[in-house]
Design a protein around this motif. Structure first.
Motif, short mmCIF file in Angstrom:
data_model
loop_
_atom_site.label_atom_id
_atom_site.label_comp_id
_atom_site.label_asym_id
_atom_site.label_seq_id
_atom_site.Cartn_x
_atom_site.Cartn_y
_atom_site.Cartn_z
N PHE A 36 -4.01 20.56 5.92
CA PHE A 36 -5.26 20.95 6.58
C PHE A 36 -5.31 20.42 8.01
O PHE A 36 -5.83 21.09 8.91
CB PHE A 36 -6.46 20.45 5.78
CG PHE A 36 -6.74 21.26 4.55
CD1 PHE A 36 -7.44 22.45 4.62
CD2 PHE A 36 -6.29 20.82 3.31
CE1 PHE A 36 -7.69 23.21 3.49
CE2 PHE A 36 -6.54 21.57 2.17
CZ PHE A 36 -7.24 22.77 2.26
N ALA A 37 -4.76 19.21 8.22
CA ALA A 37 -4.72 18.66 9.57
C ALA A 37 -3.82 19.51 10.46
O ALA A 37 -4.16 19.81 11.62
CB ALA A 37 -4.21 17.21 9.53
N ILE A 38 -2.67 19.92 9.93
CA ILE A 38 -1.76 20.78 10.69
C ILE A 38 -2.41 22.13 10.98
O ILE A 38 -2.35 22.65 12.10
CB ILE A 38 -0.43 20.95 9.94
CG1 ILE A 38 0.28 19.60 9.80
CG2 ILE A 38 0.47 21.96 10.65
CD1 ILE A 38 1.50 19.63 8.90
N GLU A 50 -7.01 25.60 16.30
CA GLU A 50 -7.62 25.26 17.58
C GLU A 50 -6.77 25.75 18.76
O GLU A 50 -7.31 26.10 19.80
CB GLU A 50 -7.84 23.74 17.68
CG GLU A 50 -8.81 23.18 16.64
CD GLU A 50 -10.14 23.91 16.64
OE1 GLU A 50 -10.94 23.66 17.55
OE2 GLU A 50 -10.37 24.74 15.74
N GLN A 51 -5.45 25.76 18.58
CA GLN A 51 -4.58 26.26 19.65
C GLN A 51 -4.75 27.76 19.86
O GLN A 51 -4.64 28.25 20.98
CB GLN A 51 -3.12 25.94 19.32
CG GLN A 51 -2.75 24.48 19.47
CD GLN A 51 -1.32 24.20 19.04
OE1 GLN A 51 -0.77 24.88 18.18
NE2 GLN A 51 -0.71 23.18 19.63
N PRO A 97 -12.32 27.36 20.83
CA PRO A 97 -12.09 26.37 19.77
C PRO A 97 -13.22 25.36 19.64
O PRO A 97 -13.93 25.07 20.61
CB PRO A 97 -10.79 25.70 20.19
CG PRO A 97 -10.76 25.84 21.68
CD PRO A 97 -11.41 27.18 21.95
N LEU A 98 -13.34 24.82 18.45
CA LEU A 98 -14.29 23.74 18.20
C LEU A 98 -13.94 22.54 19.07
O LEU A 98 -14.81 21.92 19.69
CB LEU A 98 -14.23 23.36 16.72
CG LEU A 98 -15.33 22.47 16.16
CD1 LEU A 98 -16.64 23.23 16.09
CD2 LEU A 98 -14.94 21.98 14.76
N ILE A 99 -12.65 22.21 19.14
CA ILE A 99 -12.16 21.11 19.96
C ILE A 99 -11.08 21.65 20.88
O ILE A 99 -9.96 21.93 20.43
CB ILE A 99 -11.58 19.98 19.08
CG1 ILE A 99 -12.66 19.38 18.18
CG2 ILE A 99 -10.95 18.89 19.95
CD1 ILE A 99 -12.18 18.28 17.27
N PRO A 100 -11.37 21.85 22.17
CA PRO A 100 -10.33 22.31 23.10
C PRO A 100 -9.24 21.25 23.25
O PRO A 100 -9.47 20.17 23.81
CB PRO A 100 -11.10 22.49 24.42
CG PRO A 100 -12.55 22.58 24.03
CD PRO A 100 -12.68 21.71 22.82
#
Length: 469
Positions: A242-244, A250-251, A256-259
């Motif tokens: 899930f982290a990957i 996001e990429q 994205p939530l976190i640029p």
């Protein structure tokens, strides 16, 4: 409506912004500090183990960490006032559900809903201030909001402890209802922000992946700490895909939530790593303190809450001065000195726990920890803003807020390893005290890692980077 009437309406609406947002956001801030003091009573009343008390805290923090960035985006799309009011209603209903919860599972479920509501309520409250004020007035309003939040957070533990002693632990959740009701009435007096709204896409895939990954990590750490090592390790390993996937999503996301481009700045990356490790140390230590005070030292819940006042008051009153000092000497020095001082405070708490009463065993350490955090918090916020381009300041602040929750989530989840899966209420005072010592040593190590991170990644001053594409 005449121009004069419009001006009077604007004055009326602005007048209600600060009290409404202070009361509303205080629900989220206070709940984090009040619940810790009530955990021993919750454990006793519901006949629950350590894992349950960990989930009572982590169910709330998991949702805050995962959804607070989405909450800001939703407010931009549908209007901050509407989301603020909805968050108040949701938080009030979830608080009632917590108060009447008959079992540990229902309490944890209600805390999860509280966290969801808080993730929309907190960013909307600050955004409302940003919309209602401009220029110097905005800075003063935000300063007032932050100071009031610090004061209410400081008052939370003694008030919560008193309610636990006089009524019961359920009262700490019932008290949220009248606060939310008053904030709701005030909130209806606030005009919707005029002008163009930002219709950003919602990063639901990133959000769901983040919830799943952090949830599995938290579950794995708590389960392994209980002694079920195999299941715990499986859950932790399951969190890795899930982290990957989150990074890949996001990429590729258009919004994205976190640029991830923000992390190309070593200062931004360092500031958030510092935040994770420092707030992990703080959350772990504040989780265990009420247990050691109540179970090992014989304090009442009210006395345990009052014992935390030196830390809370120092942090609340000193942060503005620390922000001014950072402008004079630079953030780097303070972000090294602050965490290092905090770590020293944890070592003092570990070494003096058996040395006598409160004024020797706990006050010096708590004062030093409070001093260290006071030195750190305002410069850390400045460093985050300095490392991000101007068009991404709000996102950068949200990421740093989420990072602090993630640090706390992981630390609380991992606490079971210090007790070998034993129930805290069943441990003899000597064993509980020894576990407390190890937790404080671990907290000190994390704080010193934070100082080292600042030394290797921070600059004293920095110009604004170019806008993120």
């Amino acid at each position: 409506m005449s121009v004069t009437d419009q001006e009077q309406t604007a004055v009326r609406d602005t007048r209600w912004v600060l009290p409404a947002t202070i009361l509303g956001s205080s629900l989220g801030f206070i709940d984090g500090s009040v619940v810790n003091v009530a955990l021993p009573a919750i454990q006793d009343d519901l006949d629950a183990g350590l894992a349950t008390t960990q989930w009572v805290v982590n169910g709330y923090m998991l949702m805050l960490a995962s959804l607070i960035l989405l909450g800001g985006t939703v407010g931009d799309r549908f209007g901050q006032r509407k989301i603020f009011l909805g968050g108040l209603v949701g938080f009030a209903f979830a608080s009632v559900a917590c108060a009447v919860a008959p079992t540990p599972i229902t309490l944890i479920g209600a805390r999860v809903i509280q966290g969801i509501a808080g993730a929309f309520l907190i960013p909307a409250s600050l955004a409302l201030i940003g919309s209602a004020y401009t220029g110097e007035d905005r800075g003063k309003a935000i300063g007032t909001w932050a100071a009031a939040g610090a004061i209410t957070t400081a008052l939370g533990p003694p008030l919560g402890g008193w309610l636990v002693d006089v009524v019961n632990w359920r009262a700490i959740f019932y008290i949220n209802v009248p606060i939310a009701a008053v904030a709701l009435v005030m909130g209806y007096r606030i005009a919707s922000a005029p002008g163009h709204r930002t219709y950003r896409e919602f990063d639901f895939a990133g959000t769901l992946t983040m919830v799943a990954g952090l949830g599995l990590l938290s579950y794995g750490l708590i389960t392994a700490g209980e002694g079920n090592t195999v299941l715990g390790v499986i859950a932790i390993l399951a969190a890795i895909p899930f982290a990957i996937a989150f990074v890949v999503i996001e990429q590729r996301a258009s919004e994205p939530l976190i640029p991830l481009g923000l992390f190309s700045s070593s200062q931004f990356s360092g500031a958030n790593l510092l935040t994770i490790t420092l707030y992990a140390s703080l959350s772990g230590s504040l989780f265990i303190l009420p247990f050691i005070l109540i179970y090992a030292q014989g304090y009442s819940a009210a006395a345990a809450g009052a014992a935390l006042l030196p830390f809370s008051i120092l942090l609340g009153l000193g942060s503005r001065f620390a922000g001014s000092l950072a402008k004079s000497i630079g953030t780097r020095v303070m972000l090294i000195a602050g965490p290092a001082t905090t770590g020293a405070g944890y070592l003092v708490l570990a070494s003096l726990v058996n040395s006598g009463g409160y004024w020797i065993a706990f006050f010096p350490g708590l004062f030093i920890v409070g001093l260290g955090m006071t030195i750190t918090v305002a410069p850390l916020t400045t460093a985050v803003f300095d490392a991000a381009p101007s068009d991404a300041s709000g996102t950068a602040s949200g990421i740093n807020n989420a990072a602090s929750r993630v640090g706390g989530l992981i630390a609380v989840a991992a606490l079971g390893f210090a007790f070998g899966g034993s129930d805290l209420s069943a441990l003899p005072p000597e064993a509980l005290t020894q576990s407390y010592v190890w937790i404080m040593i671990a907290a000190a190590a994390l704080a010193f890692i934070s100082a080292a991170t600042a030394a290797s990644t921070m600059t004293s001053t920095s110009g604004k980077p170019e806008e993120v594409s």
